[in-house]
Design an enzyme around this catalytic site. Sequence first.
Site, PDB file in Angstrom:
ATOM      1  N   TRP A   1       6.764 -14.903  -4.117  1.00 49.25           N
ATOM      2  CA  TRP A   1       5.966 -13.679  -4.331  1.00 49.25           C
ATOM      3  C   TRP A   1       5.267 -13.675  -5.672  1.00 49.25           C
ATOM      4  O   TRP A   1       5.246 -12.670  -6.374  1.00 49.25           O
ATOM      5  CB  TRP A   1       6.844 -12.424  -4.216  1.00 49.25           C
ATOM      6  CG  TRP A   1       7.686 -12.399  -2.983  1.00 49.25           C
ATOM      7  CD1 TRP A   1       9.046 -12.418  -2.923  1.00 49.25           C
ATOM      8  CD2 TRP A   1       7.222 -12.362  -1.630  1.00 49.25           C
ATOM      9  NE1 TRP A   1       9.471 -12.404  -1.621  1.00 49.25           N
ATOM     10  CE2 TRP A   1       8.368 -12.368  -0.802  1.00 49.25           C
ATOM     11  CE3 TRP A   1       5.964 -12.343  -1.041  1.00 49.25           C
ATOM     12  CZ2 TRP A   1       8.291 -12.343   0.582  1.00 49.25           C
ATOM     13  CZ3 TRP A   1       5.887 -12.324   0.330  1.00 49.25           C
ATOM     14  CH2 TRP A   1       7.033 -12.322   1.129  1.00 49.25           C
TER      15      TRP A   1
ATOM     16  N   GLY B   1       6.736  -3.049 -16.738  1.00 53.13           N
ATOM     17  CA  GLY B   1       6.094  -3.445 -15.488  1.00 53.13           C
ATOM     18  C   GLY B   1       6.091  -2.312 -14.477  1.00 53.13           C
ATOM     19  O   GLY B   1       5.119  -2.105 -13.748  1.00 53.13           O
TER      20      GLY B   1
ATOM     21  N   GLN C   1      -8.308  26.059   6.537  1.00 52.93           N
ATOM     22  CA  GLN C   1      -7.137  26.097   5.673  1.00 52.93           C
ATOM     23  C   GLN C   1      -6.147  24.961   5.955  1.00 52.93           C
ATOM     24  O   GLN C   1      -5.520  24.437   5.043  1.00 52.93           O
ATOM     25  CB  GLN C   1      -6.430  27.446   5.831  1.00 52.93           C
ATOM     26  CG  GLN C   1      -5.492  27.720   4.689  1.00 52.93           C
ATOM     27  CD  GLN C   1      -4.764  29.038   4.861  1.00 52.93           C
ATOM     28  OE1 GLN C   1      -4.050  29.246   5.841  1.00 52.93           O
ATOM     29  NE2 GLN C   1      -4.963  29.936   3.923  1.00 52.93           N
TER      30      GLN C   1
ATOM     31  N   GLY D   1     -10.886   9.870  13.040  1.00 54.95           N
ATOM     32  CA  GLY D   1     -11.133   8.560  13.637  1.00 54.95           C
ATOM     33  C   GLY D   1     -11.878   7.635  12.697  1.00 54.95           C
ATOM     34  O   GLY D   1     -11.601   6.432  12.632  1.00 54.95           O
TER      35      GLY D   1
ATOM     36  N   GLU E   1       7.986  -4.943  -7.594  1.00 51.96           N
ATOM     37  CA  GLU E   1       8.384  -4.473  -8.924  1.00 51.96           C
ATOM     38  C   GLU E   1       9.657  -3.626  -8.840  1.00 51.96           C
ATOM     39  O   GLU E   1       9.801  -2.630  -9.527  1.00 51.96           O
ATOM     40  CB  GLU E   1       7.221  -3.680  -9.534  1.00 51.96           C
ATOM     41  CG  GLU E   1       7.133  -3.709 -11.051  1.00 51.96           C
ATOM     42  CD  GLU E   1       6.667  -5.045 -11.610  1.00 51.96           C
ATOM     43  OE1 GLU E   1       5.825  -5.721 -10.989  1.00 51.96           O
ATOM     44  OE2 GLU E   1       7.174  -5.423 -12.684  1.00 51.96           O
TER      45      GLU E   1
END
Lengths: 382, 263
Positions: A159, A244, A281, A342, A365
């Site tokens: 990674w 980090g 609303q 959509g 992280e």
Amino acid sequence: MSVQRELPTDEARDLIALTREVADAELAPRVNADERAERFPREVFSLLGGLGLLGLPFAEDVGGGGQPAAVYLQVVEELAMRWASVALGVSVHTLSATAIDRFGTGDQRARLLPAMVGGQLLGAYCLSEAHAGSDPSALIARAEARPGSGWVADGSKAWVTHGGLADYYTMFLRTSDDARRGISCFHVPADTPGLLAGAPEDKMGMNASHTATMTLDGARLGADALVGEVGQGLPIALAALDSGRLGVSAVAVGLAQSALDHAVAYARERHSFGKPIIEHQGLAFLLADMAAAVESARATYLHAARLSDAGRPYSRQASVAKLLATDAAMRVTTDAVQVFGGAGYTRDFPVERLMREAKVMQIFEGSNQIQRLVIARHLARG
Amino acid sequence: MKIVVCVKHVPDAQGDRRFTDDHTVDREGVDGLLSELDEYAVEEALTIAEARSASGEDSTVTVLCMGPEGATDAVRKALQMGADAGVHVCDDALAGSDALATSKVLAAALRTLEFDLVLTGMASTDGLMSVVPAMLAQRLGLPQVTLAGKVELDGTTVRIERDGDSATEVIEAPLPALVSVTDQINDPRYPSFKGIMAAKKKPVNTLSLADLGLSPDDVGLSAAWSVVEAVAARPPRQAGQRITDEGDGGTRLVEFLAGAKIV
């Protein structure tokens, strides 16, 4: 919409203005195309380095900006508002250079940091392994000392952001089986013989940022590759972890702000039942909750950053910020797709991309389960 | 080589620009910035000065700006890009000044400065009249060399290229001269963080009308030679013409384009 920011100095205000100008002109126009083409914008990092935006937290003697975390992180957030992959790259690059800055020798600092800060050298940070993501003490990639001739390293790091693209890798390797002092930190240049990059992972999002496994196959590291002392690796990694996490928090807030801005603009323009949908609303409250989530997440990471700037412990607050900001980003980007209806589900609009980008932030992280663990441990300790 | 660049602080074109009751631009309600077209003039001045400094000639770039207090932002941006010093003419009486008054004030300020070359943008991004460079040259008795797409200098002359539709004019003038540049001439640099820090230490001299020996009667809205009678927002764009294809859609499309003289 421009975020209202409270900044400590005139120079910080001008720095944010510069970041906005550069990000609008250089990042925003190409983010969609580059993300789709999975193209890493190396030249953007050269540009940012040239402008001094890659060295903000570092001291001025190595070309840095001497800026507090609370300012540096807001610059990262502004970048993330236009392009999360670039902002993440800045955070990772900063992390990779921080190990040299804080634990490197005078010679390593003088030799390496100016080029890291200037963007000539792009960095990567290699802690995780395939079986050791959340538990770094379980890592097994090793470096064996060769008397008088440095180190020989074997194993794989998983990674790795900028894997295969970086000019150097800040790597954590096992140097003994000692439980506490078994790991050491190394500066590994990309052209090290025996260092190999795997194919980039085929990811759900953040596609312009390449992630790969880096393999060490009898890689020969010089004696000067060691950063800090033998066995000091875990403390070095842990020291960087908190900053980090704040970097990722800032990226997540920028991403969420961008989703909110897109959603609000669309809801003011799009009409249904004879009025803009923001005047219904049901939708207006959704947008209000999104705004509240973004602003509270920003306040939370800035609180942790200000503790850090004041030299106070902020580990728990960094975990709270990471948890809150990345969960907020997931929710806000998902709701932004809902606001677009959509249209939001199509690639004609950027919100579906933002939603895909948000997901990984809950994972990397330190996953958000790990953040809860950290917070709970602090609570238990009292 | 001493270069002075005239710059203007204008309302952000991205913002919601409005007018005040007297039909002058509302400078309070919207963020201002260095006029984008002036960035090309600043960049050209810096490029020239850097080249000449590199070849051993002492060169300086001074930015000159007339405007309200907030206009120091435009001066500071130019200093952050790399200019050496700023001059800001700031006086309440200047509000509403037209191009004639502006050129009078800038000319008076230029008379207090040493220069071999005056650079300006081709227009401001708010007023867009493009007349101040010409007026300034006239008031100062300088050669007027406008709309440069390329600038070359030797010690005593300036030579520019001006691109037209069918020809490129090459124009030469003795120094000192006034040159306005177009947005085709260069790619303005961003200020760097180093530039931001350095700009804080650069001198900015603020001058009033009295400092320039000018009377408030010469400038401002009341002295303007032209008066804006009314301001109206551009009407919203009309809905387009819809063509339903009944087998002749292509023909009617071409007719529409031909009617608009597009084909």
